[in-house]
Design a protein around this motif. Sequence first.
Motif, short mmCIF file in Angstrom:
data_model
loop_
_atom_site.label_atom_id
_atom_site.label_comp_id
_atom_site.label_asym_id
_atom_site.label_seq_id
_atom_site.Cartn_x
_atom_site.Cartn_y
_atom_site.Cartn_z
N ARG A 6 77.71 74.69 -54.23
CA ARG A 6 79.01 74.35 -53.58
C ARG A 6 79.92 73.72 -54.49
NH1 ARG A 6 76.44 70.51 -49.89
NH2 ARG A 6 78.35 69.59 -49.62
N TRP A 50 77.63 75.08 -44.34
CA TRP A 50 77.75 75.83 -45.51
C TRP A 50 76.70 77.32 -45.67
CZ3 TRP A 50 75.30 77.41 -50.05
CH2 TRP A 50 76.45 78.01 -50.92
N GLY A 70 77.10 79.79 -43.16
CA GLY A 70 78.34 80.51 -43.46
C GLY A 70 77.93 81.42 -44.49
N ARG A 71 76.85 81.38 -45.47
CA ARG A 71 76.45 82.20 -46.43
C ARG A 71 75.55 83.34 -45.54
NH1 ARG A 71 79.47 79.18 -47.31
NH2 ARG A 71 80.60 80.82 -46.92
N ALA A 105 75.95 84.27 -42.63
CA ALA A 105 76.88 85.20 -42.01
C ALA A 105 77.59 86.25 -42.98
CB ALA A 105 78.01 84.26 -41.28
N GLU A 106 77.96 85.86 -44.24
CA GLU A 106 78.44 86.34 -45.23
C GLU A 106 77.35 87.90 -45.43
OE1 GLU A 106 81.12 83.46 -47.58
OE2 GLU A 106 79.29 84.12 -48.45
N LEU A 107 76.23 87.45 -45.28
CA LEU A 107 75.06 88.23 -45.32
C LEU A 107 74.84 89.36 -44.50
CD1 LEU A 107 72.61 86.10 -47.55
CD2 LEU A 107 73.65 87.95 -48.53
N GLY A 108 75.71 89.21 -43.14
CA GLY A 108 75.36 89.92 -42.14
C GLY A 108 74.33 89.58 -41.13
N VAL A 166 72.61 82.67 -37.26
CA VAL A 166 73.80 81.64 -37.78
C VAL A 166 73.96 80.37 -37.04
CG1 VAL A 166 76.20 81.48 -38.57
CG2 VAL A 166 74.94 83.64 -38.93
N ARG A 221 71.93 84.84 -53.08
CA ARG A 221 73.25 84.14 -52.88
C ARG A 221 73.51 83.02 -53.26
NH1 ARG A 221 78.34 85.44 -53.28
NH2 ARG A 221 79.68 84.76 -51.79
#
Length: 382
Positions: free
Chosen positions: A287, A303, A306-307, A309-312, A318, A344
Amino acid sequence: MERDSTTEAEGGSGRGTDESGRALRRGWTTGACAAAAARAAAEALFTGGFPDPVTVTLPGGQQPAFALAVTRTGQGADGPWAEAGVVKDAGDDPDVTHGALIRSRVWRAAPGRGVLFRAGPGVGTVTRPGLPLPVGEPAINPVPRGMIRQAVEDAAAAAGQPADLVVEVSVDNGEALARRTMNGRLGIVGGLSILGTTGIVVPYSCAAWIASIQRGIDVARAAGLGHVAACTGDRSEKAVVARYGLPDHALIDMGDFVGGTLKYLRRHPLPRLTLCGGFAKFGKLARGLMDLHSKRNSVDLDWLAGRLAELGADPALVAEARTANTAAQVLDMARAAGLPLADRVAALAREAALAVLEDAPVAVEVLVTDRQGAVVGRAPGW
């Protein structure tokens, strides 16, 4: 501090406080104690009497008085000697040398030699370049040398004697105490370093740990190492050693001070850097936070979610991550779902590190470990 370092926490302004708000008591560095003992021993050598308490002048002009715990005289191969000892009081700092007996023995040197220094039992000797002392010298740092020299020169002037003296500094049980420090990695063998820049220990100072990091980098550079690893703790350090087999002096115990480590490397670069730390701590670095201590920066579960979520990740996963108890729990969730969350985090931590390094010629790799010390995430740098 969470681990003992090779330096004493000192300097700075203002008194620290503990968690209840109580003012923390300052103490004295090993250098200040050695100077006080040397002053008393020199005066006894010249006059036959030990001043007790004995007063010395610190670099900032303070003049504390020290009680003597040991007073001895004797005859050696080089003539008569006098010895005094001071028990170190580090105040409320968790200093490895708190309560240690610091001794200085003084005898006359050949005319015109000035003040010479010797390492007695429990004081180390420098064996690697990169420290502010030449190889082969006693590990008595430059500022303590100045304090000791001034102390014995003052005693000599008061007695009307030349200040041609040998000062041997020793620390009772110093070799065992040194095993709890990073001295071995820095090439200081046989005992402790005699340290201090102000003579005063300020409890829980971050400057002490950062100074240890800087000296570790200096030693690695002087040794011509092409690869160093900066780790947050024992488990991450063991993971790096298992992976690369790096020597001790390539290992930088950065603790929570990743910012201080990177800023020093920006000015004093090394070719390759592995940053290795736990998932929760490196989640903070990812961060952009450069102080990883739990009391100064907390884990951000939103946070991490959220990562995911970015990974699907599935929305339900989530949402579960947002209400998790710990970062480790979120990591377990991600691993169970087959999502490379640790990779990530490692990639984002590497980006944050490179931003601090700016254009410094340092290739950076990041390794992320779990609570057992296994590497679970990596961002390659070469």
